[in-house]
Write an enzyme that holds these catalytic residues in place. Structure first.
Site, PDB file in Angstrom:
ATOM      1  N   GLY A  32      79.048  -6.027 -43.336  1.00 30.80           N
ATOM      2  CA  GLY A  32      79.792  -7.160 -43.869  1.00 30.80           C
ATOM      3  C   GLY A  32      78.943  -8.416 -43.887  1.00 30.80           C
ATOM      4  CB  VAL A  41      63.074 -13.949 -40.604  1.00 32.65           C
ATOM      5  CG1 VAL A  41      62.040 -12.833 -40.760  1.00 32.65           C
ATOM      6  CG2 VAL A  41      64.105 -13.565 -39.545  1.00 32.65           C
ATOM      7  NE  ARG A  81      80.677  -1.920 -45.264  1.00 34.66           N
ATOM      8  CZ  ARG A  81      80.851  -2.629 -44.148  1.00 34.66           C
ATOM      9  NH1 ARG A  81      80.044  -2.425 -43.127  1.00 34.66           N
ATOM     10  NH2 ARG A  81      81.795  -3.545 -44.064  1.00 34.66           N
ATOM     11  N   GLY A 116      75.977  -6.038 -37.849  1.00 31.62           N
ATOM     12  CA  GLY A 116      76.790  -5.696 -36.688  1.00 31.62           C
ATOM     13  C   GLY A 116      76.403  -4.381 -36.061  1.00 31.62           C
ATOM     14  CG  ASP A 117      78.692  -2.862 -32.679  1.00 29.18           C
ATOM     15  OD1 ASP A 117      77.848  -3.664 -32.261  1.00 29.18           O
ATOM     16  OD2 ASP A 117      79.806  -2.691 -32.151  1.00 29.18           O
ATOM     17  N   GLY A 118      77.095  -1.222 -36.668  1.00 24.89           N
ATOM     18  CA  GLY A 118      76.604  -0.169 -37.554  1.00 24.89           C
ATOM     19  C   GLY A 118      75.169  -0.408 -37.975  1.00 24.89           C
ATOM     20  CB  SER A 119      73.396  -3.506 -38.975  1.00 24.13           C
ATOM     21  OG  SER A 119      74.311  -3.783 -40.015  1.00 24.13           O
ATOM     22  CB  THR A 171      79.606  -9.339 -37.251  1.00 26.51           C
ATOM     23  OG1 THR A 171      81.011  -9.077 -37.349  1.00 26.51           O
ATOM     24  CG2 THR A 171      79.240  -9.497 -35.785  1.00 26.51           C
ATOM     25  CB  ILE A 172      83.118 -13.232 -39.508  1.00 27.39           C
ATOM     26  CG1 ILE A 172      83.997 -12.051 -39.946  1.00 27.39           C
ATOM     27  CG2 ILE A 172      82.231 -13.723 -40.646  1.00 27.39           C
ATOM     28  CD1 ILE A 172      85.031 -12.403 -41.004  1.00 27.39           C
ATOM     29  CG  ASP A 173      84.429  -8.584 -37.289  1.00 24.26           C
ATOM     30  OD1 ASP A 173      85.068  -9.326 -38.059  1.00 24.26           O
ATOM     31  OD2 ASP A 173      84.017  -7.466 -37.617  1.00 24.26           O
ATOM     32  CG  ASP A 188      82.831  -6.783 -33.470  1.00 26.63           C
ATOM     33  OD1 ASP A 188      81.762  -7.334 -33.798  1.00 26.63           O
ATOM     34  OD2 ASP A 188      83.335  -5.863 -34.140  1.00 26.63           O
ATOM     35  NE  ARG A 208      84.850  -4.082 -37.253  1.00 24.48           N
ATOM     36  CZ  ARG A 208      83.618  -3.671 -37.019  1.00 24.48           C
ATOM     37  NH1 ARG A 208      82.993  -2.891 -37.880  1.00 24.48           N
ATOM     38  NH2 ARG A 208      82.979  -4.053 -35.927  1.00 24.48           N
ATOM     39  CG  HIS A 261     106.195 -25.207 -38.154  1.00 22.38           C
ATOM     40  ND1 HIS A 261     106.183 -26.568 -37.949  1.00 22.38           N
ATOM     41  CD2 HIS A 261     105.365 -24.673 -37.226  1.00 22.38           C
ATOM     42  CE1 HIS A 261     105.381 -26.852 -36.935  1.00 22.38           C
ATOM     43  NE2 HIS A 261     104.873 -25.716 -36.481  1.00 22.38           N
ATOM     44  CD  GLN A 276      89.405 -15.026 -41.893  1.00 19.00           C
ATOM     45  OE1 GLN A 276      90.573 -14.733 -42.062  1.00 19.00           O
ATOM     46  NE2 GLN A 276      88.726 -14.581 -40.864  1.00 19.00           N
ATOM     47  NE  ARG A 277      83.394  -9.665 -44.127  1.00 19.22           N
ATOM     48  CZ  ARG A 277      83.290  -8.374 -44.360  1.00 19.22           C
ATOM     49  NH1 ARG A 277      82.868  -7.956 -45.548  1.00 19.22           N
ATOM     50  NH2 ARG A 277      83.593  -7.498 -43.437  1.00 19.22           N
TER      51      ARG A 277
END
Length: 323
Positions: free
Chosen positions: A15, A27, A76, A106-109, A129-131, A133, A175, A220, A255-256
């Protein structure tokens, strides 16, 4: 070891997150200052397998720090989970003279970076990652911008909810992690905060809270939610049970996007330079993190094993402030 006159690469994977461009820029500039060449890999690991490379220079990254998302694009790549494709990626890097890769994601990367490292290609990961996590770090690139974007949107929904005396369920995008909902819940003064780590799916408790708040004159009722299921159907059930007009708003991918905040630009820039430094030192299979006011690096394997939960004190404060 990546030394002067060597070529390194940088990619963004998974993401997208605001601040990734700041990290890419850092970099490139840090590497250039040390006499190194940088190739950008477009579309993450998929681009690596397709040899989708672009030359990154001081000139062509000079004006990207304020841009949201990622100039390198992201995609992906499920096939990269197999070691056959990982080894193919290593051979492609050798062909182009690439001695190491900075992986932003993130983790997958990180799993891809770990596999490349095991196959002989040095990799350093940056937490993009915005998460929020990733357990080894207190900060992830993009989280601060995502929270501020969501907070501003929720403020606007709160205004119109007050005018129409509505209940509003506002679903943020985090997520399976509830950090954005928690932070926004406190920052926006939400009446209820539903987190995937804590929510027990007791809708009657929420309904009772809405009714009691209305009796006390509240015009409200804001419910900040993440990972709880379909907020639109929940809104219908709440309206049927309370008789109070209820609407669901899903913030989603907004949000991204957007210009990264100063925090995301600053931290991402420090992390990008740090990644280049430790790669030159000969380190591999590492992820850069921020803990206790310091930038550190951790073994990716150890980082992937770490678990991160919602801070109990912060959660208790959040519940207290919804009374």
């Amino acid at each position: 070891m990546c030394e002067k006159q060597k070529t390194i690469a940088v990619l963004t994977s998974g993401g997208d997150a605001p601040g990734m461009n700041a990290a890419v820029r850092s970099v490139v500039l840090a590497a250039a200052a040390k006499g190194m060449r940088v190739l950008g890999i477009r579309k993450g690991y998929l681009g690596l397998l397709h040899e989708d490379f672009i030359e990154l220079t001081v000139k062509n990254v000079s004006n990207i720090i304020n841009l949201g998302s990622t100039m390198l694009l992201s995609a992906r790549c499920p096939e990269f989970k197999g070691m056959e494709k990982v080894k193919e990626g290593v051979e492609i890097c050798k062909k182009h003279g690439i001695c190491g890769i900075v992986v932003i994601g993130g983790d997958g990367s990180y799993r891809g970076a770990r596999d490349l490292s095991v196959a002989g290609l040095p990799c350093i990961g940056l937490p993009g990652t915005i998460d929020l996590d990733i357990a080894c770090t207190e900060y992830t690139i993009g989280f601060d911008t995502a929270v501020n974007t969501a907070m501003q949107a929720i403020d606007k929904v709160k205004d119109t909810s007050s005018s129409h005396e509505r209940c509003s369920i506002i679903e943020v995008m985090g997520r399976n992690a509830g950090y954005i909902a928690l932070w926004c819940g406190i920052a926006n003064g939400a009446e209820d905060i539903l987190l995937p780590e804590k929510y027990d799916y007791d809708e009657q408790e929420i309904i009772n809270h809405i009714i009691e708040s209305r009796k006390k004159g509240k015009t409200h009722h804001i419910i900040n939610a993440e990972g709880i299921g379909h907020s639109t159907s929940m809104a219908r059930r709440i309206e049927a049970a309370t008789g109070i007009e209820t609407r669901a708003t899903i913030l989603g991918y907004m949000q991204r996007g957007g210009n990264p905040t100063a925090i995301d630009r600053y931290y991402a820039s420090i992390m990008g330079a740090y990644a280049v430094d430790i790669m030159i030192q000969g380190k591999t299979n590492r992820v850069v993190g921020y803990k206790h006011g310091e930038f550190e690096d951790f073994d990716i394997e150890d980082a992937l094993k770490m678990e991160k939960g919602i801070n109990e004190y912060q959660y208790e404060v959040a519940k207290l402030l919804t009374i």
